[in-house]
Motif scaffolding. Structure first.
Motif, short mmCIF file in Angstrom:
data_model
loop_
_atom_site.label_atom_id
_atom_site.label_comp_id
_atom_site.label_asym_id
_atom_site.label_seq_id
_atom_site.Cartn_x
_atom_site.Cartn_y
_atom_site.Cartn_z
N GLU A 105 1.22 4.11 -2.99
CA GLU A 105 0.95 5.54 -2.75
C GLU A 105 2.17 6.38 -3.13
O GLU A 105 2.04 7.46 -3.70
N ASP A 150 -4.93 13.99 6.90
CA ASP A 150 -5.35 13.60 5.54
C ASP A 150 -6.85 13.27 5.51
O ASP A 150 -7.55 13.62 4.56
N TRP A 151 -7.36 12.62 6.54
CA TRP A 151 -8.80 12.30 6.61
C TRP A 151 -9.63 13.58 6.64
O TRP A 151 -10.65 13.70 5.97
N TYR A 152 -9.16 14.55 7.44
CA TYR A 152 -9.94 15.79 7.61
C TYR A 152 -9.57 16.87 6.57
O TYR A 152 -9.98 18.02 6.71
N GLY A 153 -8.80 16.50 5.57
CA GLY A 153 -8.51 17.43 4.48
C GLY A 153 -7.57 18.56 4.88
O GLY A 153 -7.59 19.63 4.26
N ARG A 187 -2.20 10.80 9.25
CA ARG A 187 -3.38 10.11 8.71
C ARG A 187 -4.66 10.89 9.06
O ARG A 187 -5.56 11.04 8.22
N ILE A 188 -4.75 11.40 10.27
CA ILE A 188 -5.91 12.20 10.70
C ILE A 188 -6.02 13.47 9.86
O ILE A 188 -7.09 13.83 9.38
N SER A 210 -0.82 8.18 3.94
CA SER A 210 -1.20 9.61 3.97
C SER A 210 0.01 10.53 3.90
O SER A 210 -0.13 11.71 3.58
N ARG A 241 0.36 12.82 0.95
CA ARG A 241 -0.65 13.84 0.64
C ARG A 241 -0.61 15.06 1.55
O ARG A 241 -1.56 15.83 1.58
N LYS A 268 0.82 -1.21 0.00
CA LYS A 268 0.00 0.00 0.00
C LYS A 268 0.86 1.27 0.00
O LYS A 268 0.66 2.18 -0.81
N THR A 315 0.10 8.72 12.96
CA THR A 315 -1.36 8.72 13.14
C THR A 315 -1.92 10.13 12.92
O THR A 315 -2.99 10.29 12.32
#
Lengths: 247, 247
Positions: free
Chosen positions: A35, A127-130, A124-125, A155, A158, A31, A121
């Motif tokens: 990416e 990236d989740w919340y833009g 990743r958070i 993430s 990004r 993965k 982590t």
């Protein structure tokens, strides 16, 4: 075939000293490598198994670095994973180039977050919340540490980031700085729609005394039970979620 | 003085097999030991340094187990910490006694959460949000694993739990079961004031096919960026925060 020297070179990149010296880092696992290949990082070496070749032949063809078809044993010898039947890639570090936060934009600044798992982590958070921009104090864990990259679950490709002195950077931005404290405003009863910088502190000490005066809005995550505190990544997620629900 | 056999006995408790066999577990570090001594766990052995004695003499006096004044080196030999200048204690396991969830109460059920760090962090989150009851599938990490206890930061003393077959337990409770899915209701636009059971799934597979039909309310944490998922502890915190803001 892959040479012993290449394996040795990759292995050395587990240490920050050698990552700096070689201006390179590696990522491992299907993965993360996928990416990486899809990102704007400059890949110099790609090691992949037959299995990964079957899954990602087209993507492998786009890679401009040296490519090696290898066995899982080769991957395990070069990387940090106990088992890896997919891929491993080496890429160049990005420049540590400062950037500004635009008005209305939301960014995260980390003051001395030392644990690589927490940093990964938080990436990743974000990236989740833009949230695309992260600013780290110089004592924060190294972005290119394999544990950071692995726990970011891809993430890391990004987000933009750089390391700096936060005590100089934060005032320069002339934006709201939000920090979690025990005696701040209840984040549940506050509506936050404008952007700014969410400042998160060290795992045991929280936001440092030097940076605390730069926080323009103290926030508190309300507690309903008895735990003394929340883990820094958990608190980051809860704050981001509260900010974004109003946006 | 502490005997070699006692050190060996404590060391063996790092393994689940011996914890079961001896009906005992240990906790280490000043904070965790203090929380243990203040809890209803039955402490059988207490090892403490001069430093811990100075800080917690009165608490040590209340301990009914065997007490040993030791050196940090003794603690490090017996436990899993690289450095420990405080204390270590052995206590008896609690019975695996089932309990029911009251109407209006909020509980957390874990379906195969394997990572000890995640389990410990979820226990800390439950304690922060005042959730006292946790139910674990049999494949979930062992509560008494030192990594679970350490990452719970003392919160392990303030929750009740047992291991069971969730596929039998959940329907018996006749309560709402909330589960996070990619295609559920947006948790930001839903008001959840009644109690029930928050079901969280395995790190890579999520909620299992066997349990998915038992979920009465599918929920989604809205995503604003591109990360594929959130870590299970992070998702638990965000769900708890959204539930509690309405309570």
């Amino acid at each position: 075939m892959i040479s012993k020297n290449t394996v040795k070179f990759i292995k050395s990149l587990q240490q920050k000293k050698f990552r700096k010296q070689e201006n390179a880092f590696f990522v491992e696992g299907s993965k993360n490598v996928t990416e990486l290949l899809l990102s704007d990082f400059e890949v110099t070496h790609l090691l992949y198994t037959d299995k990964y070749f079957e899954e990602q032949q087209k993507l492998i063809d786009t890679c401009k670095g040296e490519c090696f078809q290898v066995t899982p044993k080769n991957l395990e010898a070069a990387g940090s994973f106990k088992t890896n039947d997919g891929a491993l890639a080496v890429a160049k570090l990005k420049d540590n180039s400062p950037f500004d936060i635009e008005k209305g934009e939301l960014a995260i600044a980390l003051d001395d977050v030392r644990d690589p798992g927490n940093l990964g982590t938080i990436i990743r958070i974000a990236d989740w919340y833009g949230i695309k921009k992260l600013i780290f104090s110089k004592e924060t864990a190294d972005f290119y540490n394999p544990k950071v990259l692995n726990s970011s679950m891809g993430s890391f490709t990004r987000v933009s980031f750089f390391y700096t002195e936060l005590k100089d950077y934060l005032p320069q931005q002339q934006l709201p700085v939000y920090g979690a404290f025990l005696e701040g405003d209840n984040i549940h009863s506050k509506t936050i729609t404008e952007g700014g910088i969410i400042l998160m502190g060290n795992e045991s000490k929280g936001i440092s005394d030097v940076l605390a005066p730069l926080v323009t809005q103290k926030l508190t995550i309300p507690r309903f039970g008895h735990a003394e505190s929340l883990n820094v990544a958990i608190a980051t997620a809860v704050i981001c979620d509260n900010f974004k629900r109003n946006s």
